[in-house]
Enzyme design. Structure first.
Site, PDB file in Angstrom:
ATOM      1  N   SER A 123      69.160  31.824  35.985  1.00  0.00           N
ATOM      2  CA  SER A 123      69.034  31.370  34.606  1.00  0.00           C
ATOM      3  C   SER A 123      69.011  29.838  34.589  1.00  0.00           C
ATOM      4  CB  SER A 123      70.152  31.956  33.753  1.00  0.00           C
ATOM      5  OG  SER A 123      69.868  31.838  32.387  1.00  0.00           O
ATOM      6  N   ASP A 183      62.956  40.911  31.498  1.00  0.00           N
ATOM      7  CA  ASP A 183      63.655  39.701  31.090  1.00  0.00           C
ATOM      8  C   ASP A 183      62.888  39.075  29.933  1.00  0.00           C
ATOM      9  OD1 ASP A 183      65.029  37.389  30.745  1.00  0.00           O
ATOM     10  OD2 ASP A 183      64.851  36.675  32.804  1.00  0.00           O
ATOM     11  N   HIS A 242      67.357  40.267  32.601  1.00  0.00           N
ATOM     12  CA  HIS A 242      67.807  38.965  33.102  1.00  0.00           C
ATOM     13  C   HIS A 242      68.770  39.132  34.275  1.00  0.00           C
ATOM     14  CE1 HIS A 242      67.783  34.668  32.489  1.00  0.00           C
ATOM     15  NE2 HIS A 242      69.080  34.582  32.293  1.00  0.00           N
TER      16      HIS A 242
END
Length: 573
Positions: A426, A509, A541
């Site tokens: 991320s 995601d 994600h």
């Protein structure tokens, strides 16, 4: 879930439509890993009756119960700019609503129905009598009820006698990582008398339970790389400074026992679950269960597996913290390659907690010393440090991470930085992409990006626009060299890309669409930088499926071990 008309939704009873088309008139088309539909979560209430017609509870295993009357939907139908939903998708659960101990009252949390869902974090808590309906629901904390309190709310919880409701709320209406403030209201919609507790406390609690006598709240809050439990009395003034009664670990849950002690379930880097009691009067603990002493697979893990250090940086006057995680049979007289991990968020932290996804101890046992710094943006070190990353993704945390690396290089002789690798997910993945075009990228033999930003000019492909608008300092208009959308874009530094790079990105995601990972891989390949791409069509994600997780770990470790020269490493090609 419920249909827009309030009746319960049952997917098994749905007809298969002739077309798969989806049409939207407003933004917030999809969230996390799901396209939004007209069906939304709702809180229902009903009464269970024993087979003899009594509604009183009987613990006898032979007693049978059935629903008496109809279920009542307390949520669906309350609409304006959007419609109420509770629990709030995608992560909301039973903590988004509560039933008073006597069963007469319900509270539930919903996003602010007066504001567009994708643009604001604002959410409100509603009170409704158990025997009432959605038409009887009353907002406890609408905007204006408490000056400045406009942001996300959380954890509405009745006191043991049902007379009060405690909850958290942030001030910032666009900011999901603002500081949670503790509030207590009367469970009386005509006389709420909302009071803030310890409102100047520079921590952001996210879990709460009531004491038996209703005079104290026990809250858990990130604090210096841990999540600690703090008692907060209902008499706490704005400048009250809570004192922690737990230390290491991150609680997964806590309950107050009849003897007024707390039962705490937490995890630590060396233990997937510890269960113990703590006496609030003197902070003494009695350990009941430790997974590392019971599970043979965790045998030998313990507090000796990690330590920490503090370092200085040019971005802040605050001393910054980092964890050191050691491999099995660590010896300070030997040297180990560096595994440098950057956390996501960016507002988040590396905590002393267990994880099945990014577990520093598992990385260490590949033969590394793991360094997990908490730079600018990290939570639990004061709100100023958390807030400072806004509009500064490419400088403040980058500088901090460089200073952390410098500290390791100069002060930890058992760490071989010449054989180092770096990895992140991320925001941590973004930082790997940023490293790739800057000096830090040349300090590592390999990089790993999991679901990170490659092209910040494409940030509006995300779902939660409030996040991008806040962290980029405004909405996406016409980016130029003064715009953070442009200035902190990793692809601007493509000419410098050179370090072998492993890329992971998943199809589901919707926070950071898979095109970001494909773009990164394509650009690395065209430039001739050694690279691989790992994709899971059924993951979001995160990687949650156990078999997929095994592949994720195996492929990444094969990559980093090859480039760090860990003994016995096989080729990743």
């Amino acid at each position: 879930m419920a249909y827009p008309n309030g009746t319960a939704y049952n997917e098994d009873l749905e007809d298969t439509p002739a077309s798969t088309a989806r049409i939207y008139r407003d933004i917030y088309v999809r969230h996390w890993d799901t396209y939004l539909t007209p069906q939304r979560n709702a809180v229902f209430g009903g009464v269970l009756a024993r087979s003899n017609g009594s509604s009183s509870y009987n613990s006898s295993s032979s007693a049978s119960y059935s629903l008496r009357g109809e279920l009542t939907n307390y949520v669906t139908g309350k609409c304006n700019a959007t419609c109420a939903e509770s629990p709030v998708q995608p992560f909301g659960g039973s903590g988004d609503y509560d039933l008073s101990p006597d069963g007469s009252q319900v509270v539930f949390l919903t996003k602010n129905i007066d504001l567009p869902l994708a643009n604001f974090t604002s959410s409100q808590i509603y009170w409704v009598p158990f025997t009432g309906s959605v038409n009887d629901s009353v907002p406890i904390n609408p905007i204006g009820a408490v000056p400045g309190a406009e942001g996300a709310s959380g954890s509405p919880t009745f006191s043991k006698d049902g007379s009060k409701i405690a909850y958290f709320q942030m001030n910032g209406i666009y900011y999901e990582s603002d500081r949670n403030i503790i509030y207590v209201a009367n469970a009386n919609p005509t006389n709420l008398n909302i009071t803030a507790l310890a409102s100047d406390w520079d921590r952001s609690p996210d879990v709460l339970v009531w004491s038996n006598d209703g005079n104290t709240l026990y809250v858990a809050a990130p604090d210096l790389g841990r999540e600690r439990v703090f008692p907060v009395p209902l008499t706490a003034s704005a400048d009250y400074e809570p004192t922690n009664i737990t230390n290491e670990g991150v609680p997964a849950g806590m309950q107050v026992l009849p003897n007024n002690q707390l039962l705490v379930s937490d995890s630590k880097i060396w233990s997937s679950r510890d269960i113990y009691t703590v006496n609030p009067s003197d902070s003494s603990t009695a350990m009941l269960f430790q997974s590392n002493l019971v599970d043979p697979a965790l045998a030998g893990l313990g507090p000796q597996d990690l330590s920490e250090f503090y370092f200085t940086s040019n971005s802040t006057d605050t001393d910054l913290q980092s964890w050191i995680v050691y491999p099995t049979n660590f010896s300070s007289s030997q040297t180990y390659p560096l595994a440098f991990l950057v956390h996501g968020g960016p507002q988040g932290a590396w905590y002393n907690s267990w994880s099945t996804r990014w577990n520093p101890r598992v990385w260490a046992d590949q033969g590394y010393v793991v360094i997990a710094p908490n730079p600018t943006a990290s939570s639990g070190f004061g709100q100023n440090l958390t807030d400072a990353v806004s509009e500064h993704w490419g400088d403040y945390p980058y500088w901090d991470l460089a200073y952390a690396w410098d500290y390791v290089n100069s002060s930890l002789p058992y760490v071989d930085t010449s054989r180092g690798i770096a990895a992140g997910a991320s925001f941590g993945g973004y930082m790997m992409n940023w490293f790739q075009g800057h000096e830090m990228g040349r300090r590592f033999n390999a990089l790993v990006t999991h679901d990170g930003v490659t092209n910040s000019l494409a940030d509006y492909a995300t779902e939660e626009l409030w996040f991008i608008n806040h962290d980029e300092g405004g909405i996406f208009t016409s980016p130029n060299e003064t715009s953070t959308y442009y200035r902190w874009n990793p692809i601007l530094f493509y000419d410098e890309w050179a370090t072998p790079h492993f890329v992971v990105h998943n199809d589901l995601d919707y926070r950071l669409p898979v095109s970001e990972g494909i773009m990164l891989f394509n650009m690395l390949q065209v430039k001739g930088v050694p690279s691989k791409f790992l994709n899971f069509p059924d993951e979001n994600h995160w990687v949650l499926d156990r078999e997929n997780s095994l592949v994720w770990h195996r492929e990444i470790y094969r990559w980093i071990n090859y480039y760090s020269g860990v003994s016995g490493a096989s080729s990743p090609y």
